[in-house]
Scaffold this active site. Sequence first.
Site, PDB file in Angstrom:
ATOM      1  NE  ARG A  78     -28.807 -12.825 -30.896  1.00 54.59           N
ATOM      2  CZ  ARG A  78     -27.594 -13.029 -30.064  1.00 54.59           C
ATOM      3  NH1 ARG A  78     -27.651 -13.888 -28.971  1.00 54.59           N
ATOM      4  NH2 ARG A  78     -26.482 -12.228 -29.969  1.00 54.59           N
TER       5      ARG A  78
HETATM    6  N1  EPU Z   1     -18.370  -5.782 -40.003  1.00 56.04           N
HETATM    7  C1  EPU Z   1     -17.965  -5.522 -41.065  1.00 56.04           C
HETATM    8  N2  EPU Z   1     -18.940  -5.129 -42.214  1.00 56.04           N
HETATM    9  C2  EPU Z   1     -20.378  -4.959 -41.590  1.00 56.04           C
HETATM   10  C3  EPU Z   1     -20.596  -5.334 -40.397  1.00 56.04           C
HETATM   11  C4  EPU Z   1     -19.622  -6.037 -39.554  1.00 56.04           C
HETATM   12  O1  EPU Z   1     -16.944  -5.582 -41.717  1.00 56.04           O
HETATM   13  O2  EPU Z   1     -21.061  -4.508 -42.367  1.00 56.04           O
HETATM   14  C5  EPU Z   1     -17.380  -6.592 -39.086  1.00 56.04           C
HETATM   15  C6  EPU Z   1     -17.164  -5.555 -38.115  1.00 56.04           C
HETATM   16  O3  EPU Z   1     -16.194  -4.540 -38.090  1.00 56.04           O
HETATM   17  C7  EPU Z   1     -16.580  -6.479 -37.118  1.00 56.04           C
HETATM   18  C8  EPU Z   1     -17.310  -8.077 -37.196  1.00 56.04           C
HETATM   19  O4  EPU Z   1     -17.716  -7.787 -38.477  1.00 56.04           O
HETATM   20  O5  EPU Z   1     -15.240  -6.666 -37.134  1.00 56.04           O
HETATM   21  C9  EPU Z   1     -18.294  -7.969 -36.158  1.00 56.04           C
HETATM   22  O6  EPU Z   1     -19.326  -6.935 -36.383  1.00 56.04           O
HETATM   23  P1  EPU Z   1     -20.238  -6.733 -35.161  1.00 56.04           P
HETATM   24  O7  EPU Z   1     -19.305  -6.387 -33.875  1.00 56.04           O
HETATM   25  O8  EPU Z   1     -21.224  -5.651 -35.701  1.00 56.04           O
HETATM   26  O9  EPU Z   1     -20.948  -7.955 -34.562  1.00 56.04           O
HETATM   27  P2  EPU Z   1     -21.913  -8.829 -35.404  1.00 56.04           P
HETATM   28  O10 EPU Z   1     -21.217 -10.083 -35.345  1.00 56.04           O
HETATM   29  O11 EPU Z   1     -22.142  -8.625 -36.785  1.00 56.04           O
HETATM   30  C10 EPU Z   1     -23.518  -9.309 -33.476  1.00 56.04           C
HETATM   31  C11 EPU Z   1     -24.994  -9.486 -33.355  1.00 56.04           C
HETATM   32  C12 EPU Z   1     -25.744  -8.162 -33.197  1.00 56.04           C
HETATM   33  C13 EPU Z   1     -24.994  -7.431 -32.049  1.00 56.04           C
HETATM   34  C14 EPU Z   1     -23.579  -7.126 -32.217  1.00 56.04           C
HETATM   35  C15 EPU Z   1     -22.820  -6.651 -31.101  1.00 56.04           C
HETATM   36  C16 EPU Z   1     -25.999 -11.272 -34.569  1.00 56.04           C
HETATM   37  C17 EPU Z   1     -26.539 -11.917 -35.928  1.00 56.04           C
HETATM   38  N3  EPU Z   1     -25.490 -10.223 -34.402  1.00 56.04           N
HETATM   39  O12 EPU Z   1     -23.424  -8.490 -34.711  1.00 56.04           O
HETATM   40  O13 EPU Z   1     -26.993  -8.594 -32.848  1.00 56.04           O
HETATM   41  O14 EPU Z   1     -25.578  -6.111 -31.825  1.00 56.04           O
HETATM   42  O15 EPU Z   1     -22.920  -8.369 -32.488  1.00 56.04           O
HETATM   43  O16 EPU Z   1     -22.800  -7.319 -29.982  1.00 56.04           O
HETATM   44  O17 EPU Z   1     -25.738 -12.326 -33.584  1.00 56.04           O
HETATM   45  C18 EPU Z   1     -29.476  -8.681 -33.498  1.00 56.04           C
HETATM   46  O18 EPU Z   1     -29.628  -9.584 -32.831  1.00 56.04           O
HETATM   47  O19 EPU Z   1     -30.389  -8.103 -33.926  1.00 56.04           O
HETATM   48  C19 EPU Z   1     -28.007  -8.284 -33.595  1.00 56.04           C
HETATM   49  C20 EPU Z   1     -27.995  -6.955 -34.287  1.00 56.04           C
END
Ligand code: EPU
Length: 295
Positions: free
Chosen positions: A167
């Site tokens: 990012r």
């Molecule tokens: N999780 C929770 N509770 C929550 C959110 C997430 O328990 O409220 C758990 C999920 O169940 C999962 C893990 O945390 O086991 C990871 O969550 P998720 O797959 O949503 O991925 P993330 O790391 O939270 C990243 C990116 C997102 C992108 C998703 C999917 C960043 C900061 N975030 O989120 O990107 O959509 O992966 O590829 O890099 C963005 O850049 O604006 C963004 C939203």
Amino acid sequence: MSRTGARVERQPLARYTTLGVGGEAEIWFVETLEQLAEAMEQPYRVLGGGSNLVISDAGVPERVIRLSGPLAERDLTPDPELSTDAEIVTGWVGGGAPLPGLLRALQKLGWSGLEGTVGIPGQVGGSVWMNAGTRFGEMFDGLHTIEIVTPQGVRQVSPDDLAWGYRHSDIPRNHVVSRVRLKLRPSTPDAVQEAMNQADLARKGQPKNKTPGCAFKNPTLPDGHKVSAGKLIDEAGLKGTRVGNAMIAPEHGNFIVNLGGATAADVHALLGLIRERVGVPLELEYELWPAADAT
Ligand code: EPU
């Protein structure tokens, strides 16, 4: 109209952001590099798709540059001199071109390389500037040439000339990604669609409207592991917390949503609350206008 013919209008910025928050500024709709150069003669900011941005309720005093017309169009014709059997190098894609429409076009052509960025609502220029992406892929996966405009002039660079990572790219904030050439691999529409579906599935359960996207970057813990900021916020029990008309999404902790009529002050209050309650230092993923508002 400006001297070089750019349309200049004072407007609320809220309508140009996915969060729907932000006061007024003078917007310069620039369609040529000449108009862009004129807009850069006075202090300015560059507005992309407004999808990763929180603008203050007072707006900003600087000119706000918005790439329009030809600088928001795309020419995907393969460049015969640069393309090979294994690699397609396209014509120029304007920094103001919306990323979702570009991905739809690439899927139809069966060209692979950027499908990991599916679901990101921004424009090409801003997405390159911050190397937008998901864990399935990011913008720098598919770039051949990046054209960057500064008040000093125009330069064209290869991704190898820049430092970029998660990012982030080292393109300074006030430099404009005016156009890019993409570098893609020939595949099939079905295979590209399948890869897009995979990346899209990971977004299920994330709010899509009235949000700037993820609030914080995923932090790296002292033991070297990257953790989900959303998970940390969730574990702190903050999902569903509301300040004014802004709320931490009940679906995913790293999203703040505008319930209707939220202010930037509401959003900043939530960001402050999250930082206070999550025991790990969190770096903001949003861009803040003005940065002095930073929580
Ligand atoms: N999780 C929770 N509770 C929550 C959110 C997430 O328990 O409220 C758990 C999920 O169940 C999962 C893990 O945390 O086991 C990871 O969550 P998720 O797959 O949503 O991925 P993330 O790391 O939270 C990243 C990116 C997102 C992108 C998703 C999917 C960043 C900061 N975030 O989120 O990107 O959509 O992966 O590829 O890099 C963005 O850049 O604006 C963004 C939203």
